[in-house]
Scaffold this motif. Structure first.
Motif, short mmCIF file in Angstrom:
data_model
loop_
_atom_site.label_atom_id
_atom_site.label_comp_id
_atom_site.label_asym_id
_atom_site.label_seq_id
_atom_site.Cartn_x
_atom_site.Cartn_y
_atom_site.Cartn_z
N THR A 275 -4.98 3.27 -8.13
CA THR A 275 -5.75 4.05 -7.16
C THR A 275 -7.22 3.80 -7.42
N VAL B 267 0.86 -1.18 0.00
CA VAL B 267 0.00 0.00 0.00
C VAL B 267 0.90 1.22 0.00
N ASN B 268 0.83 2.00 -1.08
CA ASN B 268 1.72 3.15 -1.28
C ASN B 268 1.00 4.41 -0.81
N ARG B 269 1.47 4.97 0.30
CA ARG B 269 0.85 6.18 0.83
C ARG B 269 1.93 7.18 1.22
N ASP C 257 1.83 10.41 1.10
CA ASP C 257 1.27 11.58 1.78
C ASP C 257 -0.23 11.37 1.95
N LEU C 258 -0.89 12.32 2.56
CA LEU C 258 -2.31 12.18 2.86
C LEU C 258 -3.18 12.27 1.61
N ARG D 99 -3.17 7.51 -2.13
CA ARG D 99 -3.23 6.15 -1.58
C ARG D 99 -3.39 5.19 -2.75
N GLU E 247 -12.79 5.22 -0.90
CA GLU E 247 -11.95 4.89 0.25
C GLU E 247 -12.39 3.54 0.81
N SER F 69 -5.50 -3.94 1.69
CA SER F 69 -4.17 -4.01 2.26
C SER F 69 -3.37 -5.11 1.59
#
Length: 632
Positions: free
Chosen positions: A310, A252-254, A256-257, A260, A314, A318
């Motif tokens: 992406t 899971v590439n996050r 920054d806020l 995602r 939301e 995972s």
């Protein structure tokens, strides 16, 4: 008019070459066959003919060939591949040797796999990622048992492109009749194990006939050379791309806020922004918003590409989940039939929990006793209670969580798995899923309104399992009985499960083999789990000799509910007590598989409580356990 300096021209040529090299397709293949069929020699010849040997390597090879003296002064190409000292000394391949080479049209990774039966696990390892298998046959010997074994293993792990390389044709005078007889013999066998087609090529790895260039000595053969076939065989992603879309989530590439994404390699199908997808095993749905790569967003991605997706919504997703086409997702189940290749020196223990890793999913799995094992020499199905090193068997397995999967014959990515020992982290087996068991789809969890928390609240206590483990005669039953009496005086709701008592009923069908001991503890663990669901404090007194099974029971319980208590008594002290006379029987040979004598006991490494019975009375031990339970 643009002018170029010599350096610029060189740089442009290098850039052009690198770009052309980058665009070449990659073929992974293995060579396999009987001992001395010439596998290592053939790979050495391929490296030599493709100009993949540096001058210093060639000089060293010529020197080694003269020193070894096995080829009459000529270059011994096998020395390029047989890197282990033991291999050179014995003249055989032991480990899997991977080599890289390239031609003008394609890149290759070749695995030289061992021929000996005791190295079956090595051969399966090399074949697991291969697109093609080159099966060598010594023209002087014809189709042998090991030829059949390796053909079966190649077919088993899903290799659909088979080259039958009849080697050492120079030693039979390049005789066409010999070649034709071998091909006919192999064709009859191949059909019996499901190999529908193969390409037969007469070669001499030592002389180079029909390897990279056509042999003048075999003008009766009008097929491709080995290199020609390897360069042109169609192993692209067309079949994978034709299947429904599926991508196991690797990460899971996050960063920054605001971003995602879900990174992974697309296992099958194709995907584009706007496509409806389903997240498995949860079943939640969304749509693809973007396909992100280092070079920029893509309008479409296909099987084999590594991308970051992406989603428009939301949703919970995972590592280990699978993003799949919403209209045709892979099935989800927790019980399967599978073929298992056992790779560990220690035999498989039916009922023991292993880590099962499939794609990016990792779950706990238990394997039942095999339905049968396959004699890969005769293809017979034989009865067996376990799997030993290099054994291949069919068995059922159950996982602790639903597994996203497809049958291995349809999808190697979502159908192939490995088993890992939970204590040593060693890979002990490789497997191929056949299908989910029907009962896996027909049995569902029934929701209930009265929860385990409600049961515990009614009893005004926190459920727990007090798991007493130790040698026979250590004092487990005595201490467990005292613990229950003390808790009863405190108005706690308890139940005592004693090792001898459950063998009169629930486990009366079990003996004392390692497999039966594992099943004994599994059943007790399931009962203890039900009792904690009812809000009880469960006290158990079992030898439970293996750490893996004690950890299995711990994993069944809610965090903090399992309390491992080692009733630590030296073997000599336990044997001196021998109130049941069991040690005496074991010493005299009347009682087999007795823990501490001819069956091992694995003491806890980090128990919550350790009771030294040489320094503490039974009553004091019980008091210490109760105090730990109530938090004093």
């Amino acid at each position: 008019m643009v002018s170029y300096t010599p350096d610029a021209l060189i740089a442009e040529d290098i850039a052009t070459y690198l770009e052309r090299h980058r665009r070449k397709t990659l073929l992974r293949f293995i060579t396999c066959g009987s001992v001395d069929d010439g596998k290592s020699t053939l790979i050495g010849r391929l490296l030599y003919d493709s100009k993949m040997i540096f001058e210093d390597q060639l000089s060293q090879l010529e020197s080694d060939s003269k020193r070894v003296g096995t080829q009459g002064g000529e270059i011994d190409f096998a020395l390029l591949v047989d890197g282990l000292a033991a291999e050179r000394e014995q003249g055989i391949t032991i480990d899997v040797a991977y080599r890289f080479f390239a031609t003008e049209t394609r890149k290759f990774i070749v695995a030289d796999t061992p021929g000996h039966e005791q190295y079956t696990r090595n051969m399966v390892t090399g074949a697991s990622t291969a697109d093609l298998a080159v099966i060598l046959i010594d023209a002087r010997k014809g189709v042998l048992t090991q030829t059949r074994r390796h053909s079966y293993l190649a077919q088993l792990v899903g290799i659909r492109h088979i080259v039958l390389a009849v080697n050492k044709m120079d030693l039979v005078g390049y005789d066409q009749a010999t070649f034709d007889a071998i091909v006919a013999d192999y064709r009859a066998f191949a059909a019996s194990i499901g190999i529908e087609a193969f390409t037969a090529i007469p070669i001499s790895g030592f002389k180079g006939d029909n390897v990279a260039s056509r042999s003048a000595a075999m003008d009766w053969y009008d097929g491709p050379t080995l290199i020609d076939h390897l360069e042109t065989v169609d192993v692209d992603q067309a079949a994978a791309q034709a299947r429904p879309f599926g991508m196991p989530v690797q990460w899971v590439n996050r960063p920054d806020l605001d971003f995602r994404g879900f990174a992974g390699t697309i296992a099958s199908g194709r995907v584009a922004p706007g496509d409806a997808v389903r997240i498995l095993p949860s079943g939640r749905t969304s749509t693809i918003a973007r396909i992100v790569t280092l070079g920029g967003d893509l309008d479409q991605a296909v099987a084999g590409q590594s991308v970051t997706l992406t989603l428009a919504d939301e949703v919970d997703c995972s590592r280990g989940d699978v993003i799949a086409a919403a209209g045709d997702p892979p099935p989800v189940a927790d019980q399967f039939e599978a073929t298992i290749v056992w790779m560990a020196d220690e035999p498989m223990l039916p009922g023991r929990a292993y880590w099962l890793k499939l794609a990016t999913q990792t779950v706990s799995a238990t394997v039942q006793a095999p339905k049968y094992v396959v004699n890969v020499n005769t293809m017979e199905h034989l009865a067996a209670k376990t799997l030993d090193l290099n054994a291949i068997g069919v068995a059922t397995l159950a996982t602790d969580r639903p597994l996203v999967h497809r049958p291995y014959v349809e999808d190697r990515e979502l159908g192939g798995f490995i088993l890992i020992d939970k204590l040593t982290n060693a890979t002990v087996a490789a497997g191929m899923l056949h299908f989910a068991l029907r009962r896996a789809q027909n049995v569902h969890w029934q929701p209930v309104d009265i929860t385990r928390a409600h049961h515990a609240a009614l009893k005004n206590q926190r459920p727990a399992v007090l798991w007493l483990t130790g040698l026979s005669g250590a004092g487990k039953s005595t201490i467990a009985n005292l613990v229950e009496k003390k808790l009863a005086r405190m108005n706690r709701h308890t139940f005592l499960l004693d090792g001898d008592n459950v063998r009169h009923g629930l486990n009366r069908d079990l003996g004392f083999t390692d497999a039966d001991r594992i099943e004994n503890i599994r059943r007790v663990g399931e009962v203890a789990k039900l009792m904690t669901d009812a809000g009880l404090i469960v006290i158990t007194a079992f030898i439970s000799p293996f750490r893996a099974e004690r950890e299995m029971v711990r994993a069944m319980m809610a965090p903090g509910e399992f309390v491992e208590i080692h009733i630590d008594t030296p073997l000599a002290e336990a044997e001196a007590r021998d109130v049941k006379g069991l040690y005496a029987k074991a010493r005299s040979g009347q009682l087999k598989n007795f823990t501490g004598i001819d069956s091992p006991y694995e003491p806890p490494q980090d128990p919550e409580i350790r009771i030294d019975t040489t320094a503490m009375s039974a009553d004091a031990a019980a008091e210490a356990i109760v105090r730990h339970l109530i938090g004093e």
